[in-house]
Motif scaffolding. Sequence first.
Motif, short mmCIF file in Angstrom:
data_model
loop_
_atom_site.label_atom_id
_atom_site.label_comp_id
_atom_site.label_asym_id
_atom_site.label_seq_id
_atom_site.Cartn_x
_atom_site.Cartn_y
_atom_site.Cartn_z
N UNK A 1 0.85 -1.17 0.00
CA UNK A 1 0.00 0.00 0.00
C UNK A 1 0.90 1.23 0.00
N UNK A 2 0.54 2.19 -0.81
CA UNK A 2 1.30 3.43 -0.90
C UNK A 2 0.74 4.47 0.07
N UNK A 3 1.62 5.26 0.63
CA UNK A 3 1.23 6.38 1.50
C UNK A 3 1.74 7.65 0.85
N UNK A 4 0.99 8.71 0.99
CA UNK A 4 1.33 9.97 0.34
C UNK A 4 1.32 11.09 1.36
N UNK A 5 2.13 12.11 1.07
CA UNK A 5 2.21 13.26 1.98
C UNK A 5 1.02 14.19 1.82
N UNK A 6 0.38 14.13 0.66
CA UNK A 6 -0.78 15.01 0.44
C UNK A 6 -1.67 14.42 -0.65
N UNK A 7 -2.88 14.97 -0.73
CA UNK A 7 -3.81 14.53 -1.76
C UNK A 7 -3.25 14.88 -3.15
N UNK A 8 -2.55 16.00 -3.24
CA UNK A 8 -1.94 16.42 -4.51
C UNK A 8 -0.90 15.40 -4.98
N UNK A 9 -0.05 14.94 -4.08
CA UNK A 9 0.96 13.93 -4.43
C UNK A 9 0.30 12.61 -4.82
N UNK A 10 -0.75 12.25 -4.12
CA UNK A 10 -1.46 11.01 -4.45
C UNK A 10 -2.05 11.11 -5.86
N UNK A 11 -2.66 12.24 -6.18
CA UNK A 11 -3.26 12.44 -7.49
C UNK A 11 -2.19 12.39 -8.58
N UNK A 12 -1.03 12.99 -8.33
CA UNK A 12 0.06 12.98 -9.31
C UNK A 12 0.57 11.56 -9.52
N UNK A 13 0.76 10.81 -8.44
CA UNK A 13 1.25 9.43 -8.57
C UNK A 13 0.26 8.59 -9.37
N UNK A 14 -1.02 8.80 -9.13
CA UNK A 14 -2.04 8.03 -9.85
C UNK A 14 -1.96 8.33 -11.34
N UNK A 15 -1.86 9.61 -11.69
CA UNK A 15 -1.82 9.97 -13.12
C UNK A 15 -0.48 9.61 -13.76
N UNK A 16 0.56 9.41 -12.97
CA UNK A 16 1.88 9.02 -13.49
C UNK A 16 2.01 7.51 -13.70
N UNK A 17 0.92 6.76 -13.46
CA UNK A 17 0.96 5.34 -13.76
C UNK A 17 0.64 4.41 -12.61
N UNK A 18 0.47 4.94 -11.41
CA UNK A 18 0.18 4.08 -10.26
C UNK A 18 -1.10 3.27 -10.50
N UNK A 19 -2.05 3.85 -11.23
CA UNK A 19 -3.31 3.15 -11.49
C UNK A 19 -3.13 1.92 -12.38
#
Length: 95
Positions: A1-19
């Motif tokens: 499971x990934x943890x993120x420092x902010x909702x913005x970082x989570x959204x960026x990781x998702x759009x960068x391929x995490x999904x």
Amino acid sequence: MACYCSERCQSKAWSDGHDLYCRKPGVVKKNDLLQLQNLDSKPTWNGQICKVLGPAPNGRFEVVRMPLPDTPIDLDYEPSFSVSASKLGRLRPLK
């Protein structure tokens, strides 16, 4: 499971391929690259990478081993086999 420092970082990781690779345990999709683990019948295959070809009977998955460095495997002749989801370990994508 990934943890993120902010909702913005989570959204960026998702759009960068995490999904593309983030799924609940046991969820496997066609063309996933996964690592074989805990194989009793073929212990020398543990740790090798396989590609998921699709579902197989009895809740298993049809897979084929992928070539290892310096160990040629001809994918046209490499037989596929079925394996349970519990024998398939997740890989993290290479950056």
